[in-house]
Design a protein around this motif. Sequence first.
Motif, short mmCIF file in Angstrom:
data_model
loop_
_atom_site.label_atom_id
_atom_site.label_comp_id
_atom_site.label_asym_id
_atom_site.label_seq_id
_atom_site.Cartn_x
_atom_site.Cartn_y
_atom_site.Cartn_z
N ASN A 1 0.82 -1.22 0.00
CA ASN A 1 0.00 0.00 0.00
C ASN A 1 0.86 1.27 0.00
O ASN A 1 0.57 2.24 0.69
CB ASN A 1 -0.96 0.01 1.20
CG ASN A 1 -2.09 1.01 1.03
OD1 ASN A 1 -2.46 1.35 -0.09
ND2 ASN A 1 -2.62 1.50 2.14
N ILE A 2 1.91 1.26 -0.81
CA ILE A 2 2.85 2.38 -0.82
C ILE A 2 2.22 3.65 -1.36
O ILE A 2 2.65 4.76 -1.02
CB ILE A 2 4.11 2.00 -1.63
CG1 ILE A 2 5.22 3.03 -1.41
CG2 ILE A 2 3.79 1.85 -3.12
CD1 ILE A 2 6.55 2.65 -2.01
N THR A 3 1.19 3.53 -2.20
CA THR A 3 0.56 4.73 -2.76
C THR A 3 -0.26 5.50 -1.72
O THR A 3 -0.46 6.70 -1.84
CB THR A 3 -0.35 4.35 -3.94
OG1 THR A 3 -1.23 3.31 -3.54
CG2 THR A 3 0.49 3.87 -5.12
N ALA A 4 -0.76 4.80 -0.70
CA ALA A 4 -1.42 5.44 0.46
C ALA A 4 -2.50 6.45 0.06
O ALA A 4 -2.55 7.56 0.57
CB ALA A 4 -0.37 6.12 1.34
N GLY A 5 -3.34 6.08 -0.88
CA GLY A 5 -4.47 6.94 -1.24
C GLY A 5 -4.16 7.99 -2.29
O GLY A 5 -5.00 8.85 -2.55
N ALA A 6 -2.98 7.91 -2.92
CA ALA A 6 -2.63 8.92 -3.93
C ALA A 6 -3.59 8.90 -5.10
O ALA A 6 -3.88 9.95 -5.70
CB ALA A 6 -1.19 8.68 -4.42
N GLY A 7 -4.12 7.73 -5.45
CA GLY A 7 -5.07 7.64 -6.56
C GLY A 7 -6.35 8.40 -6.28
O GLY A 7 -6.94 9.01 -7.18
N PHE A 8 -6.79 8.39 -5.04
CA PHE A 8 -8.01 9.13 -4.68
C PHE A 8 -7.75 10.64 -4.71
O PHE A 8 -8.64 11.42 -5.08
CB PHE A 8 -8.51 8.69 -3.31
CG PHE A 8 -8.92 7.24 -3.26
CD1 PHE A 8 -10.05 6.80 -3.93
CD2 PHE A 8 -8.16 6.31 -2.56
CE1 PHE A 8 -10.44 5.47 -3.89
CE2 PHE A 8 -8.53 4.98 -2.51
CZ PHE A 8 -9.67 4.55 -3.18
N ILE A 9 -6.56 11.05 -4.29
CA ILE A 9 -6.23 12.47 -4.36
C ILE A 9 -6.14 12.91 -5.83
O ILE A 9 -6.55 14.02 -6.19
CB ILE A 9 -4.91 12.75 -3.62
CG1 ILE A 9 -5.08 12.48 -2.12
CG2 ILE A 9 -4.45 14.19 -3.83
CD1 ILE A 9 -3.86 12.75 -1.29
N ALA A 10 -5.60 12.03 -6.70
CA ALA A 10 -5.54 12.33 -8.13
C ALA A 10 -6.95 12.48 -8.70
O ALA A 10 -7.21 13.36 -9.54
CB ALA A 10 -4.79 11.23 -8.86
N LEU A 11 -7.87 11.64 -8.24
CA LEU A 11 -9.26 11.74 -8.68
C LEU A 11 -9.87 13.07 -8.22
O LEU A 11 -10.62 13.71 -8.96
CB LEU A 11 -10.06 10.57 -8.12
CG LEU A 11 -11.49 10.39 -8.62
CD1 LEU A 11 -11.50 10.13 -10.13
CD2 LEU A 11 -12.18 9.25 -7.89
N ALA A 12 -9.52 13.49 -7.00
CA ALA A 12 -9.98 14.80 -6.53
C ALA A 12 -9.40 15.92 -7.39
O ALA A 12 -10.08 16.91 -7.67
CB ALA A 12 -9.57 14.99 -5.07
N ALA A 13 -8.15 15.76 -7.84
CA ALA A 13 -7.53 16.75 -8.71
C ALA A 13 -8.25 16.85 -10.05
O ALA A 13 -8.37 17.93 -10.63
CB ALA A 13 -6.05 16.42 -8.92
N VAL A 14 -8.73 15.71 -10.56
CA VAL A 14 -9.49 15.70 -11.81
C VAL A 14 -10.75 16.54 -11.67
O VAL A 14 -11.06 17.38 -12.52
CB VAL A 14 -9.85 14.26 -12.22
CG1 VAL A 14 -10.81 14.26 -13.41
CG2 VAL A 14 -8.60 13.47 -12.56
N ILE A 15 -11.47 16.34 -10.57
CA ILE A 15 -12.71 17.08 -10.35
C ILE A 15 -12.41 18.55 -10.06
O ILE A 15 -13.07 19.45 -10.58
CB ILE A 15 -13.50 16.45 -9.18
CG1 ILE A 15 -13.83 14.99 -9.51
CG2 ILE A 15 -14.76 17.23 -8.88
CD1 ILE A 15 -14.41 14.21 -8.34
N PHE A 16 -11.38 18.78 -9.23
CA PHE A 16 -10.99 20.15 -8.89
C PHE A 16 -10.56 20.91 -10.14
O PHE A 16 -10.82 22.11 -10.27
CB PHE A 16 -9.85 20.10 -7.88
CG PHE A 16 -9.49 21.45 -7.31
CD1 PHE A 16 -10.28 22.05 -6.36
CD2 PHE A 16 -8.34 22.10 -7.71
CE1 PHE A 16 -9.95 23.29 -5.81
CE2 PHE A 16 -7.99 23.33 -7.19
CZ PHE A 16 -8.80 23.93 -6.23
N GLY A 17 -9.90 20.21 -11.07
CA GLY A 17 -9.43 20.83 -12.31
C GLY A 17 -10.46 20.83 -13.42
O GLY A 17 -10.14 21.20 -14.56
N LYS A 18 -11.69 20.41 -13.11
CA LYS A 18 -12.80 20.42 -14.07
C LYS A 18 -12.46 19.66 -15.35
O LYS A 18 -12.77 20.11 -16.46
CB LYS A 18 -13.22 21.87 -14.38
CG LYS A 18 -13.73 22.62 -13.17
CD LYS A 18 -14.23 24.00 -13.52
CE LYS A 18 -14.79 24.70 -12.28
NZ LYS A 18 -15.29 26.06 -12.57
#
Length: 397
Positions: free
Chosen positions: A314-331
């Motif tokens: 689990n080295i990514t530790a939720g980085a994929g979910f933060i990236a998904l938030a960046a997608v939404i935040f960046g429209k």
Amino acid sequence: MTVLVGDVRDRPARSAGLVGVGLGLLALWSALPPFSIAWQGLPLVLGLGGIAAGIWSLREGGERKLAVWAIVTALVGTLTALWAQGVDREALDNVVNAGLVAATLRFATPLAFAALGGIFSERSGVVNIGLEGMMLTGAFFGVWGSASSGSWVIGLLVAMVAGGVLAAIHAVASIHLRADQIVSGTAVNFIGLGVTGYLYRDVYGDQGTPADLSRVPDVKLPLIEDIPFFGDVFGQLNLLIWVMLALLVVSHLALFRTPIGLRLRAVGEHPRAADTVGIPVYAVRYAAVILSGMLAALGGAYITVGFVGSFSENITAGAGFIALAAVIFGKWRPYAAFGACLLFGFSNGLAQRLQSEADISANLLSTLPYILALIALVGLIGRSRPPAAVGRPYLKD
């Protein structure tokens, strides 16, 4: 004609809003290293100017959100700058320096790879909650491929193939089987977590990954390396950071300046109309989802093969979910999503430095990026419009 006149009238108000944001950031920047402004009232003057520009933009009927951002940015920037002027300069230099900017880029890079993948997938109409699992898969198989072959190039290729395979599973479930895309993406995350955890223990056991792992090299720029501050940031960066920046430009051009990008966006907005004019909806969605998995896996491989040099469960530790938030935040736009990744990367870098310089709990600081992601998403409720057909399975007649 009325709309055009209205647009023309709104331009000065919009420009004032942008000026307000710029002055707020400049107020903050003027009080931080490496700058040392002799006149301590400069941040106050710049901040008041930014607030005035925001208020004027609001009164003149400009974009309300931009005007509010200008006022808030100027206010926060000014208060932070005034606080920074009263802090011991040496302690401030240890926190805010070229290393913080470089750390921001390092932490933002894996998020940006995954966010670009998420943009391609969701622009085609398929929600990709599975970015986390694909990143984790890329992180493990990048190490495995690099250790087995002795070449980091092979490691990256193996990581991208593994991420593409996992994305293909999500694509089949979402596109042809018409399963709930949120459930399918969640399942992909569990698959990535379980498979990488099992293979890590089975292949490497208690010994861990090899110490002599072939890693992605840094790129040294001799002419830039000697420039103060700027050279400390960009003079020696990992090759994958430059690849990410290049992909950022290519992704924007591909999405908004090419026929392929137009077809992709048409499939995500109105698949029935796209199918009517001969665009293969299924093929476009499959290609976009698999590409998203390969990009997310490349982000995971950067963490292990380019940054850390090893793998742990689990080295990514939720980085994929933060990236998904960046997608939404960046429209769902590459440059804006990258800006969000920089914001999250900055919070990671800042937390790392505050942990060493201030007497603050490491566990508390580690929550900063996730809190920031939550605040960003809550602030965008009802304001961020996704592609019209995203999350909706398409049934061809």
